[in-house]
Design a protein around this motif. Sequence first.
Motif, short mmCIF file in Angstrom:
data_model
loop_
_atom_site.label_atom_id
_atom_site.label_comp_id
_atom_site.label_asym_id
_atom_site.label_seq_id
_atom_site.Cartn_x
_atom_site.Cartn_y
_atom_site.Cartn_z
N ILE A 135 0.63 -1.01 0.06
CA ILE A 135 -0.12 0.34 -0.21
C ILE A 135 0.99 0.91 -0.07
O ILE A 135 0.24 2.27 0.26
CB ILE A 135 -1.53 -0.22 0.92
CG1 ILE A 135 -0.12 0.33 2.42
CG2 ILE A 135 -1.88 -0.83 1.05
CD1 ILE A 135 -1.49 0.17 3.74
N THR A 136 2.10 1.08 -0.38
CA THR A 136 2.82 2.18 0.24
C THR A 136 2.68 3.27 -1.14
O THR A 136 3.13 4.37 -1.38
CB THR A 136 4.74 1.81 0.48
OG1 THR A 136 4.27 1.34 1.81
CG2 THR A 136 5.69 3.37 1.00
N ALA A 137 2.78 2.55 -1.98
CA ALA A 137 2.75 3.45 -3.56
C ALA A 137 1.98 4.45 -2.93
O ALA A 137 1.80 5.65 -4.14
CB ALA A 137 2.98 2.50 -5.10
N VAL A 138 0.39 4.14 -2.76
CA VAL A 138 -0.26 4.84 -1.96
C VAL A 138 -0.01 6.03 -1.28
O VAL A 138 -0.59 7.47 -1.34
CB VAL A 138 -1.60 4.43 -2.71
CG1 VAL A 138 -3.21 5.03 -2.21
CG2 VAL A 138 -2.15 3.59 -3.54
N THR A 139 0.33 5.63 -0.33
CA THR A 139 0.31 5.89 0.91
C THR A 139 1.12 7.86 0.93
O THR A 139 1.85 8.62 0.95
CB THR A 139 0.38 5.19 2.45
OG1 THR A 139 1.58 4.41 2.32
CG2 THR A 139 -0.83 4.64 2.49
N ASN A 140 2.52 6.68 0.26
CA ASN A 140 3.77 7.80 -0.18
C ASN A 140 3.28 8.09 -1.63
O ASN A 140 4.76 6.90 -2.36
CB ASN A 140 4.57 7.17 0.70
CG ASN A 140 4.42 7.21 2.04
OD1 ASN A 140 3.82 5.74 2.53
ND2 ASN A 140 4.36 8.26 2.69
N LYS A 142 12.82 10.62 -0.10
CA LYS A 142 13.00 10.83 0.63
C LYS A 142 12.87 10.69 2.02
O LYS A 142 13.87 11.29 2.80
CB LYS A 142 13.68 11.95 0.10
CG LYS A 142 13.97 12.35 -1.76
CD LYS A 142 15.51 10.97 -2.07
CE LYS A 142 15.19 11.19 -3.56
NZ LYS A 142 15.12 12.70 -4.47
N ARG A 143 11.95 10.85 2.35
CA ARG A 143 11.85 11.43 3.61
C ARG A 143 11.77 10.27 4.07
O ARG A 143 12.00 10.05 5.79
CB ARG A 143 10.54 11.67 3.93
CG ARG A 143 9.47 11.91 5.31
CD ARG A 143 8.72 12.36 5.22
NE ARG A 143 7.50 11.97 6.87
CZ ARG A 143 6.34 10.67 7.00
NH1 ARG A 143 6.27 10.13 5.85
NH2 ARG A 143 6.34 10.22 8.09
N LEU A 144 10.87 9.15 3.99
CA LEU A 144 10.91 7.96 4.63
C LEU A 144 12.59 7.09 4.44
O LEU A 144 12.43 5.97 5.93
CB LEU A 144 10.08 6.70 3.42
CG LEU A 144 9.19 7.01 3.99
CD1 LEU A 144 7.87 5.69 2.91
CD2 LEU A 144 8.44 7.07 4.41
N THR A 145 13.31 7.17 4.06
CA THR A 145 14.47 7.06 3.96
C THR A 145 15.63 7.80 5.29
O THR A 145 16.52 7.47 4.69
CB THR A 145 15.30 6.43 2.57
OG1 THR A 145 15.12 8.19 1.80
CG2 THR A 145 14.11 5.65 1.80
N PRO A 153 12.52 -3.79 5.18
CA PRO A 153 12.34 -2.10 4.85
C PRO A 153 10.94 -1.94 4.30
O PRO A 153 10.50 -3.61 3.22
CB PRO A 153 13.39 -2.44 4.66
CG PRO A 153 13.31 -3.79 3.18
CD PRO A 153 13.66 -4.69 4.65
N LEU A 154 10.11 -0.80 4.23
CA LEU A 154 10.17 -0.78 3.14
C LEU A 154 10.16 -0.19 2.40
O LEU A 154 11.54 -0.39 2.27
CB LEU A 154 8.37 0.79 3.97
CG LEU A 154 8.04 0.47 4.86
CD1 LEU A 154 7.78 2.44 5.80
CD2 LEU A 154 7.01 0.54 5.44
N PRO A 155 9.65 0.18 1.09
CA PRO A 155 10.14 0.49 -0.47
C PRO A 155 10.88 1.01 -0.01
O PRO A 155 10.37 2.84 0.49
CB PRO A 155 8.89 0.26 -0.86
CG PRO A 155 8.26 -0.57 -0.53
CD PRO A 155 7.94 -0.55 1.10
N LEU A 156 12.28 1.16 -0.49
CA LEU A 156 13.03 1.99 -0.80
C LEU A 156 13.33 3.51 -1.41
O LEU A 156 13.52 4.59 -1.57
CB LEU A 156 14.08 1.93 -1.08
CG LEU A 156 14.86 0.88 0.21
CD1 LEU A 156 16.29 0.24 -0.11
CD2 LEU A 156 15.21 1.58 1.70
N SER A 157 12.29 2.77 -2.51
CA SER A 157 12.04 4.37 -3.33
C SER A 157 10.47 3.96 -4.20
O SER A 157 9.69 3.01 -4.19
CB SER A 157 13.33 3.90 -4.78
OG SER A 157 12.53 2.68 -5.55
#
Length: 445
Positions: A283-288, A295-298, A388-392
């Motif tokens: 779901i990270t492609a939608v929430t971020n 750049k924020r998440l990493t 890890p969450l997706p890095l990009s």
Amino acid sequence: MDKQAEFVLRTIEERDIRFVRLWFTDVLGTLKSVAIAPAELEGAFAEGIGFDGSAIEGFARVYESDMLAKPDPATFALLPSRSEGPGVARMFCDILMPDGAPSYADPRYVLKRTLTRAADLGFTFYTHPEVEFYLFKQAPEPGQAPVPIDQYGYFDNAANGIAHDFRRQAITTLESMGVSVEFSHHEGGPGQQEIDLRYADALTTADNLMAFRLVVQQVALEQGLYASFMPKPFTDHPGSGMHTHLSLFEGDRNAFFEPGAPYQLSKVARSFIAGVLRHAPEITAVTNQWVNSYKRLTGGAEAPAWICWGHNNRSALIRVPMYKPAKGNSTRIEFRSLDSACNPYLSFALLLSAGLKGIEEGYEFPPGAEDDVWALTEAERHAMGMKPLPLSLSQAISAMERSELVAETLGEHVFDFFLRNKRAEWLDYRRQVTQWELDRYLPTL
């Protein structure tokens, strides 16, 4: 005509409202608006207002472009007047097909459909967002770094008063529109602000967030400033997130609360957390949803990059706030990766779907992380079972396109459009030659 629609028509006549703005949101979360005269409103309630859906991001192809915007009278609000001119009101709309069926492309409908699924299980979904953003002295010029309005930090009582005056005006405007605000303060970055909206059901919160972003940017312009919800405008300062508190209720009872259980979390809450954690990469492609989001998440600074939960742990993806005795209904979880530039309708729908999947499938509740996750080595994180969450954005797209849960929640049309749009954004970004590359390589290669 229902009573709410009758109330709206009566109020418009009594308050001499001359313009009614009908608001809706495209798939990427951009607010759209069309203004109609009060005389057209009764017909809009009955049949909707026609528009060209093919001109809206993600709505329809040219050969199926006719769509209807039907105002929801429950969202009626008067807009603050910026002059002595005629009064203006607004309502959010549901998007319909010409035959009156809900549009598969409407993000608001995606959320309503997911909320109905939760209601069938006996749950009401509540959310409470903490919205961060930056204030700059003016709109950044191309190629120039943005200039924040001050150099203050977290909770600082800024002596120059610019931030105070801005937050006071923004909150006054929001509350005049019926958007309740709970807290506000200066955040950790220079010029960075936070305004927290009060708990509400998820649909109301999503509507309020769309109004919030517009109000914040309008008030900033009126004060000669520029507000941005860009997730990470500075390399060396904190990004802007939207930590969001989530809970499920069964009637008046908080389904997340169980007296005497560890952290007072019920089985429903533990399974919900497990569901969100398991499906977080998908779901990270939608929430971020932006290249800049990663750049924020990493980048550290309390932004989560690893999938774990923790009790009162601000480095974890999900934080379980400290239980307050005699306040069982305040038991909740805080999801910390969301950024304030997301589409709230789609993001809330996916968080709810992931949590419900955990409840329905009885996902196992993983051990919590009590350490500062950023301070651990990568080997220590792996030993604790953290992923890890997706890095990009590219990694997030890959995780999303394999997800049955995301496809089912968004529906085929929104799912396919979103992936196409984000692939194009990533390819466009990947071909750019950045200033970092020029500074690093041009002098030596």
